[in-house]
Design a protein around this motif. Structure first.
Motif, PDB file in Angstrom:
ATOM      1  N   ILE A  61     -32.367   1.507  21.850  1.00 27.40           N
ATOM      2  CA  ILE A  61     -32.862   2.319  20.922  1.00 27.40           C
ATOM      3  C   ILE A  61     -34.052   1.350  20.014  1.00 27.40           C
ATOM      4  O   ILE A  61     -33.560   0.585  19.583  1.00 27.40           O
ATOM      5  CB  ILE A  61     -31.512   2.882  20.494  1.00 27.40           C
ATOM      6  CG1 ILE A  61     -30.887   3.338  21.018  1.00 27.40           C
ATOM      7  CG2 ILE A  61     -32.025   3.950  18.966  1.00 27.40           C
ATOM      8  CD1 ILE A  61     -29.255   4.032  20.557  1.00 27.40           C
ATOM      9  N   PRO A  62     -34.945   2.139  19.704  1.00 24.44           N
ATOM     10  CA  PRO A  62     -35.845   1.384  19.012  1.00 24.44           C
ATOM     11  C   PRO A  62     -35.253   0.796  17.732  1.00 24.44           C
ATOM     12  O   PRO A  62     -34.883   1.869  17.005  1.00 24.44           O
ATOM     13  CB  PRO A  62     -36.920   2.464  18.730  1.00 24.44           C
ATOM     14  CG  PRO A  62     -36.629   3.622  20.000  1.00 24.44           C
ATOM     15  CD  PRO A  62     -36.198   3.214  20.409  1.00 24.44           C
ATOM     16  N   THR A  63     -35.823   0.153  17.098  1.00 28.99           N
ATOM     17  CA  THR A  63     -35.497  -1.051  15.413  1.00 28.99           C
ATOM     18  C   THR A  63     -36.517  -0.380  14.697  1.00 28.99           C
ATOM     19  O   THR A  63     -37.572  -0.646  14.899  1.00 28.99           O
ATOM     20  CB  THR A  63     -34.627  -2.060  15.674  1.00 28.99           C
ATOM     21  OG1 THR A  63     -34.177  -2.549  16.686  1.00 28.99           O
ATOM     22  CG2 THR A  63     -34.420  -2.961  14.261  1.00 28.99           C
ATOM     23  N   PRO A  64     -36.301  -0.374  13.339  1.00 28.30           N
ATOM     24  CA  PRO A  64     -37.357   0.132  13.055  1.00 28.30           C
ATOM     25  C   PRO A  64     -37.993  -1.473  12.265  1.00 28.30           C
ATOM     26  O   PRO A  64     -36.856  -2.933  12.274  1.00 28.30           O
ATOM     27  CB  PRO A  64     -36.873   0.752  11.451  1.00 28.30           C
ATOM     28  CG  PRO A  64     -35.770   1.207  11.681  1.00 28.30           C
ATOM     29  CD  PRO A  64     -35.426   0.671  12.982  1.00 28.30           C
ATOM     30  N   PHE A  65     -39.579  -1.994  12.288  1.00 31.62           N
ATOM     31  CA  PHE A  65     -39.849  -2.853  11.856  1.00 31.62           C
ATOM     32  C   PHE A  65     -39.115  -3.941  10.487  1.00 31.62           C
ATOM     33  O   PHE A  65     -39.007  -5.104  10.490  1.00 31.62           O
ATOM     34  CB  PHE A  65     -41.343  -3.101  11.329  1.00 31.62           C
ATOM     35  CG  PHE A  65     -42.134  -3.059  12.932  1.00 31.62           C
ATOM     36  CD1 PHE A  65     -41.060  -3.417  13.889  1.00 31.62           C
ATOM     37  CD2 PHE A  65     -43.208  -3.204  12.856  1.00 31.62           C
ATOM     38  CE1 PHE A  65     -42.026  -3.383  15.365  1.00 31.62           C
ATOM     39  CE2 PHE A  65     -44.070  -3.467  14.093  1.00 31.62           C
ATOM     40  CZ  PHE A  65     -43.123  -3.222  15.612  1.00 31.62           C
ATOM     41  N   VAL A  66     -39.018  -2.893   9.447  1.00 29.35           N
ATOM     42  CA  VAL A  66     -38.312  -3.435   8.076  1.00 29.35           C
ATOM     43  C   VAL A  66     -37.429  -4.073   8.892  1.00 29.35           C
ATOM     44  O   VAL A  66     -36.328  -5.065   7.841  1.00 29.35           O
ATOM     45  CB  VAL A  66     -38.508  -2.554   7.311  1.00 29.35           C
ATOM     46  CG1 VAL A  66     -37.418  -1.129   7.696  1.00 29.35           C
ATOM     47  CG2 VAL A  66     -37.902  -3.248   5.929  1.00 29.35           C
ATOM     48  N   THR A  67     -36.409  -3.616   9.698  1.00 25.44           N
ATOM     49  CA  THR A  67     -35.206  -4.504   9.872  1.00 25.44           C
ATOM     50  C   THR A  67     -35.168  -5.484  11.266  1.00 25.44           C
ATOM     51  O   THR A  67     -33.970  -6.033  10.433  1.00 25.44           O
ATOM     52  CB  THR A  67     -34.168  -2.734  10.828  1.00 25.44           C
ATOM     53  OG1 THR A  67     -33.885  -1.538  10.156  1.00 25.44           O
ATOM     54  CG2 THR A  67     -32.749  -3.704  10.846  1.00 25.44           C
ATOM     55  N   ILE A  68     -36.276  -5.395  11.575  1.00 29.06           N
ATOM     56  CA  ILE A  68     -36.560  -6.841  12.220  1.00 29.06           C
ATOM     57  C   ILE A  68     -36.746  -7.594  11.097  1.00 29.06           C
ATOM     58  O   ILE A  68     -36.632  -8.404  11.100  1.00 29.06           O
ATOM     59  CB  ILE A  68     -37.268  -6.138  13.551  1.00 29.06           C
ATOM     60  CG1 ILE A  68     -37.231  -5.250  14.343  1.00 29.06           C
ATOM     61  CG2 ILE A  68     -38.120  -7.630  14.047  1.00 29.06           C
ATOM     62  CD1 ILE A  68     -38.057  -4.884  15.418  1.00 29.06           C
ATOM     63  N   ASP A  69     -37.250  -7.892  10.096  1.00 25.57           N
ATOM     64  CA  ASP A  69     -37.811  -8.660   9.547  1.00 25.57           C
ATOM     65  C   ASP A  69     -36.558  -9.293   9.218  1.00 25.57           C
ATOM     66  O   ASP A  69     -35.893  -9.905   8.477  1.00 25.57           O
ATOM     67  CB  ASP A  69     -38.928  -7.997   8.332  1.00 25.57           C
ATOM     68  CG  ASP A  69     -40.029  -7.986   8.242  1.00 25.57           C
ATOM     69  OD1 ASP A  69     -39.949  -7.864   9.602  1.00 25.57           O
ATOM     70  OD2 ASP A  69     -41.084  -7.415   7.458  1.00 25.57           O
ATOM     71  N   GLN A  70     -35.204  -7.838   8.663  1.00 23.93           N
ATOM     72  CA  GLN A  70     -34.199  -8.415   7.735  1.00 23.93           C
ATOM     73  C   GLN A  70     -33.537  -9.112   8.893  1.00 23.93           C
ATOM     74  O   GLN A  70     -32.753 -10.806   8.291  1.00 23.93           O
ATOM     75  CB  GLN A  70     -32.990  -6.685   7.266  1.00 23.93           C
ATOM     76  CG  GLN A  70     -33.829  -6.435   6.108  1.00 23.93           C
ATOM     77  CD  GLN A  70     -33.496  -5.299   5.708  1.00 23.93           C
ATOM     78  OE1 GLN A  70     -32.781  -4.566   6.687  1.00 23.93           O
ATOM     79  NE2 GLN A  70     -33.502  -4.647   4.692  1.00 23.93           N
ATOM     80  N   MET A  71     -33.149  -8.769  10.383  1.00 22.49           N
ATOM     81  CA  MET A  71     -32.552  -9.424  10.953  1.00 22.49           C
ATOM     82  C   MET A  71     -33.222 -11.026  10.942  1.00 22.49           C
ATOM     83  O   MET A  71     -32.742 -11.946  11.328  1.00 22.49           O
ATOM     84  CB  MET A  71     -32.558  -8.911  12.316  1.00 22.49           C
ATOM     85  CG  MET A  71     -32.443  -7.343  12.377  1.00 22.49           C
ATOM     86  SD  MET A  71     -32.579  -6.973  13.944  1.00 22.49           S
ATOM     87  CE  MET A  71     -30.610  -5.850  13.898  1.00 22.49           C
ATOM     88  N   ALA A  72     -35.082 -11.314  10.704  1.00 20.93           N
ATOM     89  CA  ALA A  72     -35.390 -13.064  11.283  1.00 20.93           C
ATOM     90  C   ALA A  72     -34.713 -12.993   9.994  1.00 20.93           C
ATOM     91  O   ALA A  72     -34.396 -14.445  10.574  1.00 20.93           O
ATOM     92  CB  ALA A  72     -36.711 -12.495  11.064  1.00 20.93           C
ATOM     93  N   SER A  73     -34.795 -12.652   8.896  1.00 21.01           N
ATOM     94  CA  SER A  73     -34.129 -13.616   7.635  1.00 21.01           C
ATOM     95  C   SER A  73     -32.861 -14.006   7.732  1.00 21.01           C
ATOM     96  O   SER A  73     -32.640 -14.638   7.772  1.00 21.01           O
ATOM     97  CB  SER A  73     -34.809 -12.385   6.859  1.00 21.01           C
ATOM     98  OG  SER A  73     -35.744 -12.507   6.134  1.00 21.01           O
ATOM     99  N   GLU A  74     -32.119 -13.108   8.963  1.00 20.52           N
ATOM    100  CA  GLU A  74     -31.038 -13.375   8.447  1.00 20.52           C
ATOM    101  C   GLU A  74     -30.476 -14.593   9.178  1.00 20.52           C
ATOM    102  O   GLU A  74     -29.865 -15.420   8.671  1.00 20.52           O
ATOM    103  CB  GLU A  74     -29.639 -11.989   9.082  1.00 20.52           C
ATOM    104  CG  GLU A  74     -28.273 -12.179   9.114  1.00 20.52           C
ATOM    105  CD  GLU A  74     -28.300 -11.078   9.802  1.00 20.52           C
ATOM    106  OE1 GLU A  74     -26.865 -11.394  10.503  1.00 20.52           O
ATOM    107  OE2 GLU A  74     -28.147  -9.709   9.350  1.00 20.52           O
ATOM    108  N   VAL A  75     -31.444 -14.655  10.776  1.00 17.55           N
ATOM    109  CA  VAL A  75     -31.370 -15.728  11.547  1.00 17.55           C
ATOM    110  C   VAL A  75     -31.719 -17.358  10.680  1.00 17.55           C
ATOM    111  O   VAL A  75     -30.986 -18.064  10.951  1.00 17.55           O
ATOM    112  CB  VAL A  75     -31.794 -15.642  12.575  1.00 17.55           C
ATOM    113  CG1 VAL A  75     -32.057 -16.742  13.570  1.00 17.55           C
ATOM    114  CG2 VAL A  75     -31.779 -14.532  13.292  1.00 17.55           C
ATOM    115  N   ARG A  76     -32.797 -16.648   9.740  1.00 15.05           N
ATOM    116  CA  ARG A  76     -33.110 -18.317   9.501  1.00 15.05           C
ATOM    117  C   ARG A  76     -32.254 -18.601   8.547  1.00 15.05           C
ATOM    118  O   ARG A  76     -31.460 -19.710   8.111  1.00 15.05           O
ATOM    119  CB  ARG A  76     -34.110 -17.338   7.993  1.00 15.05           C
ATOM    120  CG  ARG A  76     -35.321 -18.796   9.240  1.00 15.05           C
ATOM    121  CD  ARG A  76     -36.892 -17.888   8.288  1.00 15.05           C
ATOM    122  NE  ARG A  76     -38.078 -18.561   8.229  1.00 15.05           N
ATOM    123  CZ  ARG A  76     -38.713 -19.716   8.685  1.00 15.05           C
ATOM    124  NH1 ARG A  76     -37.654 -20.431   6.932  1.00 15.05           N
ATOM    125  NH2 ARG A  76     -39.575 -19.695   8.186  1.00 15.05           N
TER     126      ARG A  76
END
Length: 379
Positions: free
Chosen positions: A132-147
């Motif tokens: 299911i596609p994920t919005p880019f704004v959510t992906i940005d948040q996920m990248a920050s979460e991994v960091r």
């Protein structure tokens, strides 16, 4: 009787694997090895077992040791395999790299008998089998979460490859030359995640590739292979991994504050600091609203005019990141006299040159030629 038992252990799947890993069709292998097409087909379909002389011919053609065909195969069925590839990438090239991932698994599983590898610390933030596609704004948040989970802060990452190896990911490199594939990755059930990178890229582009594959592991590693293979899904999945890589390498809060110009000179300075290609820097600046469309276009035209779209400034300066986990483990076995180089090659039953490439060893490291040297001391 013992000889008969040895030949009865022939593993047909190994023949299929080696043939596909070398890019041969069944007919092509038969022609090169001087064995009939029908015979090869029977060997692969468990209807006949090759004699040793024939197996030697096949092994020589496929550049694998004969013992390779008697080693139980590691199944590659669980988990989706991601290919960062051009549209022209063929099914044959994908099979070649899928089998290389299998060989990497064999190497690290062998080494895990002797060493405790880093614990797997890769967050799977999306845990569903259907895409299911994920919005880019959510992906940005996920990248920050991994960091945050890795305590990285928001500054440049000094070494992406080392970072992922410390997180329990097995990273390897191999020549990809004419295969139209930049990288691939896999995280099977109960396995370590594996990332295979091209060694034909620049340092900056390779860092983006590994961040892209990390994006797949975080966002997509639970989806079914059939979901990834769907053409409509594939483009979206790739764009999501690209977005994750961009956000992970270049956090908007810190990177955005450093953008003060769209001049090429300024982007070169940012590239030196963030170790990301100028084109990826410009794309990120545009995607988070710091570059207008015309500024982004101007920069690409400037690079094109300078003939720098494929070879950017600093590409010959930035240090290439080499995986070290497998290399250090093999060298430790040898240096502590746990195994000889010949032992390692023999027990893995993989091509020596392939082990050296995938484990990041210098060419010839596992060669037994050194055993022929008699140490002499000057008077």
């Amino acid at each position: 009787m013992e000889e008969a038992n040895r030949f009865s252990r022939f593993v047909p799947e190994r023949l299929v694997e080696a043939r596909e890993a070398r890019g041969y069709t069944l007919t092509e292998l038969a022609g090169v090895a001087g064995v009939s097409h029908q015979a090869i087909s029977k060997y692969e379909n468990k209807k006949s077992v090759p004699g040793y002389d024939i197996l030697e011919k096949i092994a020589e053609t496929l550049k694998v040791p004969v013992t390779y065909f008697y080693k139980p195969i590691i199944s590659n069925e669980t988990g989706v395999t991601f290919f960062r590839s051009a549209a022209l990438a063929t099914s044959k090239s994908k099979k070649i790299h899928l089998h290389k991932i299998s060989w990497i698994k064999e190497i690290y599983k062998y080494l895990e008998k002797f060493f405790i590898f880093p614990e797997i610390n890769v967050p799977r933030l999306i845990d569903r089998e259907t895409y299911i596609p994920t919005p880019f704004v959510t992906i940005d948040q996920m990248a920050s979460e991994v960091r945050r989970s890795w305590n990285l802060g928001n500054g440049p990452i000094s070494n992406m490859t080392l970072l992922l190896e410390k997180a329990g990911i097995v990273v390897a490199r191999s020549p990809f030359e004419n295969y139209k594939i930049d990288a691939c990755s896999k995280w099977g059930t109960g396995e370590r995640p594996v990332i295979l990178l091209s060694d034909d890229k620049t340092a900056a582009r390779s860092r983006f590739d590994i961040a892209h594959e990390l994006g797949h592991l975080v966002l997509h590693s639970k989806i079914k292979q059939s979901e990834f293979n769907l053409k409509a899904n594939y483009k979206l999945i790739e764009s999501e991994a690209n977005r994750f890589a961009s956000a992970f390498l270049l956090p908007s809060s810190s990177f955005g504050s450093e953008i003060i110009s769209n001049s090429l000179e300024h982007l070169v300075a940012l590239k030196r600091r963030w170790k990301v290609s100028i084109q990826a820097l410009a794309y990120r600046a545009h995607s988070i609203g710091y570059f207008e469309e015309h500024q982004h276009i101007y920069l690409r035209r400037k690079l094109a005019k300078n003939n720098q779209l494929t070879r950017e400034p600093l590409d010959d300066v930035l240090e290439f990141e080499e995986p070290i986990l497998l290399q250090q483990a093999i060298k430790a076995l040898v240096e502590h006299n746990v195994k000889t180089k010949a032992d390692i090659t023999s027990e893995l039953s993989l091509p020596r040159e392939e082990i050296e490439v995938l484990a990041g060893l210098e060419p010839g490291y596992l060669s037994s030629e050194s055993a022929k040297i008699i140490p002499l001391v000057f008077k």
